[in-house]
Design an enzyme around this catalytic site. Sequence first.
Site, PDB file in Angstrom:
ATOM      1  N   HIS A 234      -6.518  23.918 -43.466  1.00 56.30           N
ATOM      2  CA  HIS A 234      -7.927  23.943 -42.202  1.00 56.30           C
ATOM      3  C   HIS A 234      -7.572  22.230 -41.738  1.00 56.30           C
ATOM      4  O   HIS A 234      -8.763  21.697 -41.358  1.00 56.30           O
ATOM      5  CB  HIS A 234      -8.727  24.339 -42.452  1.00 56.30           C
ATOM      6  CG  HIS A 234      -8.946  25.304 -42.510  1.00 56.30           C
ATOM      7  ND1 HIS A 234      -9.890  26.288 -43.181  1.00 56.30           N
ATOM      8  CD2 HIS A 234      -8.086  26.924 -42.207  1.00 56.30           C
ATOM      9  CE1 HIS A 234      -9.567  27.402 -42.920  1.00 56.30           C
ATOM     10  NE2 HIS A 234      -9.459  27.981 -42.813  1.00 56.30           N
ATOM     11  N   TYR A 243      -7.164  28.957 -50.548  1.00 57.73           N
ATOM     12  CA  TYR A 243      -6.396  28.757 -49.406  1.00 57.73           C
ATOM     13  C   TYR A 243      -4.687  28.503 -50.787  1.00 57.73           C
ATOM     14  O   TYR A 243      -3.618  29.158 -50.478  1.00 57.73           O
ATOM     15  CB  TYR A 243      -6.347  27.587 -48.535  1.00 57.73           C
ATOM     16  CG  TYR A 243      -6.510  29.066 -47.686  1.00 57.73           C
ATOM     17  CD1 TYR A 243      -5.534  29.696 -46.385  1.00 57.73           C
ATOM     18  CD2 TYR A 243      -7.971  28.610 -46.976  1.00 57.73           C
ATOM     19  CE1 TYR A 243      -6.642  30.011 -45.780  1.00 57.73           C
ATOM     20  CE2 TYR A 243      -8.948  29.214 -45.864  1.00 57.73           C
ATOM     21  CZ  TYR A 243      -7.700  29.588 -44.820  1.00 57.73           C
ATOM     22  OH  TYR A 243      -8.757  30.936 -43.935  1.00 57.73           O
ATOM     23  N   ARG A 297     -15.459  26.816 -48.486  1.00 63.21           N
ATOM     24  CA  ARG A 297     -16.594  27.813 -47.775  1.00 63.21           C
ATOM     25  C   ARG A 297     -16.259  28.905 -49.169  1.00 63.21           C
ATOM     26  O   ARG A 297     -17.565  29.276 -49.411  1.00 63.21           O
ATOM     27  CB  ARG A 297     -16.840  28.218 -46.767  1.00 63.21           C
ATOM     28  CG  ARG A 297     -15.201  29.399 -46.444  1.00 63.21           C
ATOM     29  CD  ARG A 297     -15.287  29.915 -45.059  1.00 63.21           C
ATOM     30  NE  ARG A 297     -14.534  30.694 -44.550  1.00 63.21           N
ATOM     31  CZ  ARG A 297     -12.793  30.639 -44.612  1.00 63.21           C
ATOM     32  NH1 ARG A 297     -12.515  29.525 -44.233  1.00 63.21           N
ATOM     33  NH2 ARG A 297     -12.360  31.946 -43.806  1.00 63.21           N
TER      34      ARG A 297
END
Length: 797
Positions: A234, A243, A297
């Site tokens: 991101h 990720y 998150r």
Amino acid sequence: MVGPAQLLTNLAGIFAGTAEANARPEVAAKLVALDQTARTWLTAMDRAGANEVFAGLPLGTSDPNLSASFQHLYEIALAVRRPGPASDLQGNSAVRTKVLDKLQWLHANHYGDQAKGYYGNWFTWEIGISGFVGKTLALLDAPRDLVTTYLASMDAYLRNGVNGDVNLDSRFHTGANLADITTNRVVQGALLGDDLRIRKALQDQFTVFATIDPYDLKHGVTDGYYADGSFIQHSSVAYTGSYGKALLSRVVQTVKMLDGTEYAAADDLVKVVQGWVETGFAPLIFEGWMMEIVKGRAVSRPGTGYDDVAVVVEAVVDLADYAAPADAARLRSYVKFTARPTLNPNSFVSPVSVARFADIVADATIQPADLNPVASSVAFNAMDKTVHRRSGYAFALARNSERISKYEYMSGENLMPWFQGDGAYYLYLSGQDQTQAYGVDYFTTVSPYGLAGVTAPVEQRRTIPQLYGTAYYNNPTHPLHFTPSSESQNTYVYFPRGTNQHSGGATLGPYGAAGWVQSDDYAYAQRDQLPEDFVVYRNASATKSWFLLDDEIVVLAAGVGDSARAVTTTIDARPSVTTAPITLEGVLRTGRRWSGPGTADLRWLHYTNGTQSVGYYFHQQATTRVDLTPVTRSRRLVRTANPDTAVTRNVFSLSLDQPAGTRTSHAYSLLPNASRTALHTHRPVRVLTNTRRAQAIHHAGLNLTAANTFAGGPHVLPGLLIDGPASTLLQAKGRQVTVAVSDPTFDRTTISLTIPGRWLRLAEPAAGVQLTHGLLGTRLSYRTHNLHGATLSAVLR
């Protein structure tokens, strides 16, 4: 060598297992669970309503429900395809037909119409559904017409691509997302027998193996692995533990899928992935737990850090089969080292991996060995994170900057993240069940304003859903064009960066120094350009340093405060289960004994929780607030999709309060595993300076000076003259001095410092370091240009 057909055979072996692996007793539980999952969904299919494939998952407006429907069809297909012990589902033609019929129905009613599709999250349509469908078609040897029908739609839904293919210039096609998309396209190519699609997908995927050079970005992409082991997704989020592990898992699966085919991965690619494991993952795993600082998150999800590590271990188990012999031995030793009771191999994706793991654990010739040194300090400066490790503890620090996000919120996940990158730290103690101390329950029960290490203004903030009534800010007519996945949403809502340049640190062997200037986020700085109803929050001010030693972490802070609001600095916050015996004992600055909770001017405090203990030593006068409070909150408080499960913890909090309009400084030490006797006899470090311009200590026992300078101009310290800003560590041993330097601004060409005395020479060549002699002593010039915060070291004799 063979091509597409072998790819499909390998795919089935990875996900459904092989006859050999599935016959192993260690794999039996995995297969039982796989069959039971399939039966659960077949029952739900029988109870489905008119607009459902599975009962309870109505379709038409919910992309999560649609994706879950495809996922459950895939999970049924696994049970149909798997070899090994017989079951009523294995090779069941009626069940196979039922799954294929549902695929046709879903395409006709909820997927094939492009005008009706692509609502909700772009990931669902471009990655998630394609992954489940591709594997299901492969496992069930689907008819050609169903394959071509679905593949045409998959290409059409790749809307962030170009003509139905990958776009390496798209911000959506990077890092782990790119690995997912290209893996899907390899499977699609195998289903079609399309050699060109397979080769193009692999060519695109292999770009994720390249180390990111921030000074020579390819396609403008900052997502991926950096030279110091950092991983970013991101564009600006430290993401190794979410990720990053997904990318690791996916590329290892690709290596396995290509095995024995004409597309097989080159040995150098395997070596690259092994490098990710050693420099990127291993430092972030402590006693089988993935650290919070690299999970974005995902910290709000109920899965644990132990679950995260299981994903990594499965990848390492399989990677070892393709590595060179010496490397494979080291990887298998690490697997055995990490194979703790907290690791559940039945959570592995592949039954083959379960069998391989069992072989490693049972092999007496494989000795458990960590890939980390027993003592290490790691500066992940490319993602503004620091990890410091000793045999009894690990310390993890989260910073931010104009390069790296303060936090990540998205899709109703991590609802109260505001200070997670503002110097928040986590002290993991050896032998502790980290699910009791950290994970989702830490963020559930500890105040978001009172995370350990955080300086926060005393105010009440509201979550994104509370502010705007949705999981995002919606204003498509504004010039900044706020829509769910727009760049503006990313910049101002989902993962805003800081506005400070200074964030970095240096390491010298097992020791480290990190410095950071607290700042507002980008949204507050740009508030004049934002819509009137867009809510922004101003931060408090502070300049902070962390000096990382053997049994001590020294924390200095200066300029702490706010002109209009009271401010609280939290030294530590430790939740524990209510049955754990907690003792708080201390000594006041006057020398009198003290026991908490309460408020006092402490010289030191000793916290014990069962067999765990932490000491806190205060280097200057400070009125501390010691709290021990039972807290009960729902996990839904931090993530809208979490079950409404109440969690109760006794929360120990140690903090410093100050009124509005004041500025102050702090100086304290964390002493992991310290005893009361050790605190009584503790010889404190010498604080050399603690201002907004410079912060430094000297440890007499180590003969180590550590300094962070935050302003330009010469900074005069005992035995050292530093041209700031810089992070510096200097240690003298006998007639030898080692000096390590890093540029925490990432913007300096050269950093110079002077040491009294005319040292005759460099003891060994030091790249990027020049030595000259002058009237003031020996001058060292470190060329830091384009080093992205990396440490340069020189040894003088």
